[in-house]
Write a protein that holds these residues in place. Structure first.
Motif, PDB file in Angstrom:
ATOM      1  N   ASP A   1      -7.950  -3.236  -1.068  1.00  0.00           N
ATOM      2  CA  ASP A   1      -7.609  -3.483   0.335  1.00  0.00           C
ATOM      3  C   ASP A   1      -7.685  -4.989   0.581  1.00  0.00           C
ATOM      4  O   ASP A   1      -8.727  -5.536   0.967  1.00  0.00           O
TER       5      ASP A   1
ATOM      6  N   GLN B   1     -12.781   0.682  -1.974  1.00  0.00           N
ATOM      7  CA  GLN B   1     -11.353   0.383  -1.873  1.00  0.00           C
ATOM      8  C   GLN B   1     -11.126  -1.109  -2.165  1.00  0.00           C
ATOM      9  O   GLN B   1     -10.752  -1.881  -1.278  1.00  0.00           O
TER      10      GLN B   1
ATOM     11  N   HIS C   1     -11.386  -0.435   9.540  1.00  0.00           N
ATOM     12  CA  HIS C   1     -10.871  -1.674  10.136  1.00  0.00           C
ATOM     13  C   HIS C   1     -11.081  -1.669  11.644  1.00  0.00           C
ATOM     14  O   HIS C   1     -11.482  -2.695  12.224  1.00  0.00           O
TER      15      HIS C   1
ATOM     16  N   THR D   1      -0.349   5.946   3.427  1.00  0.00           N
ATOM     17  CA  THR D   1      -1.629   5.511   3.987  1.00  0.00           C
ATOM     18  C   THR D   1      -1.452   4.726   5.278  1.00  0.00           C
ATOM     19  O   THR D   1      -2.441   4.377   5.917  1.00  0.00           O
TER      20      THR D   1
ATOM     21  N   ALA E   1       0.834  -1.191   0.000  1.00  0.00           N
ATOM     22  CA  ALA E   1       0.000   0.000   0.000  1.00  0.00           C
ATOM     23  C   ALA E   1       0.872   1.245   0.000  1.00  0.00           C
ATOM     24  O   ALA E   1       2.018   1.227   0.440  1.00  0.00           O
TER      25      ALA E   1
ATOM     26  N   ARG F   1      -9.675   4.180   5.794  1.00  0.00           N
ATOM     27  CA  ARG F   1      -9.419   2.740   5.813  1.00  0.00           C
ATOM     28  C   ARG F   1      -9.128   2.256   7.226  1.00  0.00           C
ATOM     29  O   ARG F   1      -9.687   1.246   7.682  1.00  0.00           O
ATOM     30  N   GLU F   2      -8.277   2.960   7.925  1.00  0.00           N
ATOM     31  CA  GLU F   2      -7.904   2.554   9.280  1.00  0.00           C
ATOM     32  C   GLU F   2      -9.091   2.643  10.228  1.00  0.00           C
ATOM     33  O   GLU F   2      -9.279   1.768  11.082  1.00  0.00           O
TER      34      GLU F   2
ATOM     35  N   HIS G   1     -16.853  -1.043   2.605  1.00  0.00           N
ATOM     36  CA  HIS G   1     -15.521  -0.437   2.454  1.00  0.00           C
ATOM     37  C   HIS G   1     -14.855  -0.874   1.151  1.00  0.00           C
ATOM     38  O   HIS G   1     -14.305  -0.045   0.418  1.00  0.00           O
ATOM     39  N   THR G   2     -14.897  -2.168   0.845  1.00  0.00           N
ATOM     40  CA  THR G   2     -14.193  -2.646  -0.348  1.00  0.00           C
ATOM     41  C   THR G   2     -14.932  -2.309  -1.643  1.00  0.00           C
ATOM     42  O   THR G   2     -14.370  -2.486  -2.719  1.00  0.00           O
TER      43      THR G   2
ATOM     44  N   MET H   1      -2.614   0.453  11.353  1.00  0.00           N
ATOM     45  CA  MET H   1      -3.013  -0.746  10.626  1.00  0.00           C
ATOM     46  C   MET H   1      -2.370  -2.008  11.189  1.00  0.00           C
ATOM     47  O   MET H   1      -2.925  -3.099  11.060  1.00  0.00           O
TER      48      MET H   1
ATOM     49  N   GLN I   1       1.278  -9.512   5.981  1.00  0.00           N
ATOM     50  CA  GLN I   1       0.147  -9.676   5.069  1.00  0.00           C
ATOM     51  C   GLN I   1       0.377 -10.848   4.102  1.00  0.00           C
ATOM     52  O   GLN I   1      -0.534 -11.637   3.833  1.00  0.00           O
TER      53      GLN I   1
END
Length: 438
Positions: A117, A114, A88, A6, A2, A84-85, A110-111, A48, A22
């Motif tokens: 992600d 995005q 989550h 971000t 990413a 995003r954060e 969200h997705t 994150m 990840q």
């Protein structure tokens, strides 16, 4: 990776460690907990990384993991600097409070905006699995897939997740194509490997399944924390062929030779021993140590799907005390204000009671408890292959109860759905031998 900007609170070194974590989670290899802990040691305000750690714990289904999940959600929310954060953190908070469905819906929204992600997609995909939402297992990934391309890190995992979603919706040819492509890209993608195994299980392609697992054995075993489940899939192929010695060898070795206390591994161990017991196979002393490792979870009733498998071990080991504790814990769980209360009321409680009745030789009672469940069993999570144990137990209970009408009906349906299965044929022959109803 990413965009570096971000990742609020991350140093360059922590960002690299986060990407390592990840990758490990996408492949189910290595130690993503250690990798993310290293990232947090370097950058304690890394939002994150806190969220990622929370997902690792929250998706374990272990009750003792929930306080860690909640703490991670709070830390991520406090430190979040991006939408995003914040998403989550909020979804993790939903999960920690028992809101599986809320968490899944939040991540899906969200997705939509995005789609790259990968962590949100994977966490949402796992939630869909644990809630038995087959359509979302497929559609969550399908909606994001057009944004992905082979040059984006983690593309294989998106293909592998789509493969599993397609399989759970009986789109077997497409599922196998997606899963094979994912494994071709990344041979260590244990989830994609397992998706193709599911296809072959549902199609009763036992010999294909054994070859599929054995041909890439190093890929899905080396350093994989999904390997127990994949060994379980291999054991299912041998089980359907009646090769019980191979099944027991797999149980005593890679499935449960280590005596794991992780709920997901305990579940696989119970599931294969119960199938063997249904077939009249002598389990020997194997139930007792498995039941001992289920004992600390007997009073949790944190996830109804686990309860059913814990009861298998308690019944197999003759642990009436633990069985009583589990049923009492379910009474409490059904009064809670969370999704597991519904999982338990609708499927978990009758399934657990049916398993107990079967183990005690009360086959007519087992039939009464289990008969409504195959049509609604998805409501408490798991896959078609995992939930099949309910159907198998119901068939065996009907046979042992001497209910020829029901046994013939159930076995005819199974033979139609799995005509290439030796087990289906065996059930049908046994049912045909029962006398007609008076």
């Amino acid at each position: 990776m990413a965009d570096r900007q971000t990742l609020t609170g991350a140093s360059d070194a922590a960002a690299v460690l986060f990407e390592t974590a990840q990758h490990e989670l996408r492949c189910f290899v290595g130690d993503p907990v250690a990798s993310v802990e290293a990232a947090l040691a370097d950058s304690p305000d890394f939002a994150m990384a806190h969220a990622f750690k929370g997902w690792l714990y929250g998706l374990s289904t272990d009750k003792e993991a929930m306080p860690v999940t909640q703490a991670c959600a709070e830390a991520a929310a406090r430190l979040a600097g991006t939408e995003r954060e914040r998403t989550h953190a909020a979804a993790l908070g939903d999960l920690a409070a028992g809101g599986w469905h809320r968490a899944g819906k939040r991540l899906a929204a969200h997705t939509e905006t995005q789609p790259l992600d990968a962590l949100a997609l994977q966490a949402g995909h796992q939630i869909d699995f644990f809630t038995g939402n087959a359509e979302m297992l497929r559609d969550r990934i399908a909606r994001a897939l057009p944004a992905w391309s082979p040059d984006i890190p983690g593309y294989h995992a998106i293909l592998g997740m789509q493969a599993f979603g397609l399989e759970e919706n009986a789109e077997y040819a497409e599922a196998e194509k997606f899963g094979r492509r994912a494994v071709d890209i990344e041979p260590h993608d244990g989830w994609a490997q397992h998706a193709v195994a599911h296809v072959m299980e549902m199609q009763s392609r036992q010999h294909d399944g054994i070859a599929w697992m054995r041909d890439n054995e190093a890929g899905w075993t080396e350093g994989s924390f999904l390997q127990v489940h994949n060994w379980w899939h291999l054991s299912l192929f041998h089980y359907d062929l009646g090769e019980t010695e191979q099944v027991l060898a797999l149980y005593d070795g890679p499935i449960y030779g280590s005596g794991s206390t992780l709920a997901l591994n305990l579940l696989d161990a119970s599931a294969i021993l119960w199938r063997l017991m249904l077939g009249g196979i002598d389990i020997g002393s194997r139930w007792s140590p498995l039941a001992e490792n289920w004992l600390p979870k007997a009073r949790d009733s944190n996830y109804a799907f686990n309860d059913m498998h814990a009861m298998m071990a308690f019944v197999g080991a003759g642990r009436d005390d633990a069985a009583r504790d589990l049923l009492a814990a379910q009474e409490v769980a059904m009064r809670a204000d969370d999704d597991n209360a519904a999982f338990t009321r609708e499927v978990g409680r009758p399934a657990t009671l049916g398993i107990k009745a079967f183990g005690e030789g009360r086959y007519a009672d087992a039939v009464e408890a289990l008969r409504p469940l195959p049509a609604i069993a998805h409501l408490f999570g798991g896959s078609h292959a995992q939930r099949d144990v309910i159907a198998l137990t119901l068939i065996e209970a009907a046979l042992r109860a001497g209910d020829g009408y029901l046994a013939r009906d159930l076995t005819a349906k199974r033979l139609a759905a799995r005509p290439a299965s030796p087990l289906s044929a065996l059930f049908a022959r046994r049912a045909a031998m029962l006398p007609p109803p008076a």
